[in-house]
Design a protein around this motif. Structure first.
Motif, mmCIF file in Angstrom:
data_model
loop_
_atom_site.group_PDB
_atom_site.id
_atom_site.type_symbol
_atom_site.label_atom_id
_atom_site.label_comp_id
_atom_site.label_asym_id
_atom_site.label_seq_id
_atom_site.Cartn_x
_atom_site.Cartn_y
_atom_site.Cartn_z
ATOM 1 N N ASN A 1 -5.838 111.993 38.292
ATOM 2 C CA ASN A 1 -6.794 112.000 37.755
ATOM 3 C C ASN A 1 -7.453 110.777 37.092
ATOM 4 O OD1 ASN A 1 -8.890 113.191 35.705
ATOM 5 N ND2 ASN A 1 -7.710 113.169 34.480
ATOM 6 N N ASN A 2 -8.242 110.197 38.062
ATOM 7 C CA ASN A 2 -9.013 108.984 38.423
ATOM 8 C C ASN A 2 -8.294 107.964 37.897
ATOM 9 O OD1 ASN A 2 -11.439 110.224 38.195
ATOM 10 N ND2 ASN A 2 -11.022 110.999 35.920
ATOM 11 N N ARG B 1 -1.322 115.911 39.589
ATOM 12 C CA ARG B 1 -2.027 115.406 39.779
ATOM 13 C C ARG B 1 -2.184 113.966 39.570
ATOM 14 N NH1 ARG B 1 -2.801 118.072 35.986
ATOM 15 N NH2 ARG B 1 -4.257 118.233 34.247
#
Length: 276
Positions: free
Chosen positions: A204-205, A202
């Motif tokens: 993530n920031n 994923r």
């Protein structure tokens, strides 16, 4: 105050016994041996759990001793190249962003903020509350107006975000429980050891987080459910000496193929030999 804090910190720990020192020496040596064969051209970013400190938490003898050994690597060359490319794309988009900001009418919001300030100075909290509700509605409208621009920025970052550029190997000694945020896929390493892959990669920031592959070393690991979560669980065996290894969890957070290659390159026998 410093002396008091030091005394308080010291009161929570004690010196390790010879038995405990030997336990951690053997565990650390096994972890180092297990990971020594990992081959990568990436730069090592961090390493922890490779030193045997003199002190240990008080009452540690009441529970199985635990230890955590971690190493992480990163392909910094690709990461830097991707970051530079993303920065160039964002720089090219900057004039459009500036135009959007300039075209946004903030005068009404600024006037409302001034009214809130005056109402607060006058002690009219009912009016402050009413105006704050208006401000919240107005702020949401402004946020909605910025949404397409924010989505464009996120899209630029995500499209230029490199995958398969980081890897972390974690070894947890005397860990008895692991939960998965989704149903893991299973398979076998080259030596027949079962592995469990959770593909939850994923964004993530702005950093791409890869999925994780787990192996569970110990004689009594069992799969199960904890409410909706899939889990692996191992009995603690409180009857065994506290300075003994009963179970080990090895996890590799990396691209699925890289994680599998890494586990196959590890000297897992060094870890299995710890389990009594």
């Amino acid at each position: 105050m410093l002396l008091a804090a030091t005394l308080f910190a010291d009161s929570a720990t004690r010196l390790k016994t010879d038995t405990e020192k030997t336990f951690f020496d053997e565990v650390i040596q096994a972890c180092q041996s297990a990971t020594a064969g990992i081959k990568t051209t990436w730069e090592e970013g961090s390493r922890s759990g490779d030193e045997n400190d003199d002190r240990i938490t008080e009452d540690s003898e009441k529970y199985p001793l635990v230890h955590y050994f971690n190493i992480s690597w990163a392909d910094n060359k690709r990461i830097d190249e991707a970051r530079q490319k993303a920065d160039q794309k964002l720089e090219a988009f900057a004039p459009e962003m500036q135009k959007q900001v300039e075209n946004t009418d903030t005068k009404a919001f600024e006037e409302l903020a001034a009214k809130i300030g005056k109402a607060a100075e006058a002690g009219d909290m009912a009016e402050v509350t009413r105006l704050q509700k208006e401000a919240e509605v107005m702020a949401k409208q402004m946020e909605e107006g910025y949404k397409p621009m924010n989505q464009k920025v996120e899209s630029i970052i995500e499209k230029n975000m490199p995958h398969d550029v980081r890897m972390t190997v974690r070894i947890a000694i005397n860990k008895f429980y692991e939960s998965f945020n989704q149903e893991p896929q299973t398979g076998k390493l080259s030596d027949g050891t079962s592995f469990y892959r959770v593909e939850d990669s994923r964004n993530n920031n702005g950093t791409w987080i890869e999925g994780t592959t787990f192996i569970f070393l110990g004689n009594e690991w069992k799969a199960g459910k904890d409410n909706e979560l899939s889990i692996m669980q191992h009995p603690e065996h409180a009857d065994k000496p506290y300075a003994s290894v009963r179970s080990i969890v090895v996890s590799v957070e990396a691209d699925s193929k890289r994680a599998l290659d890494t586990l196959n390159s590890m000297n897992l026998s060094a870890l299995k030999g710890l389990i009594k």
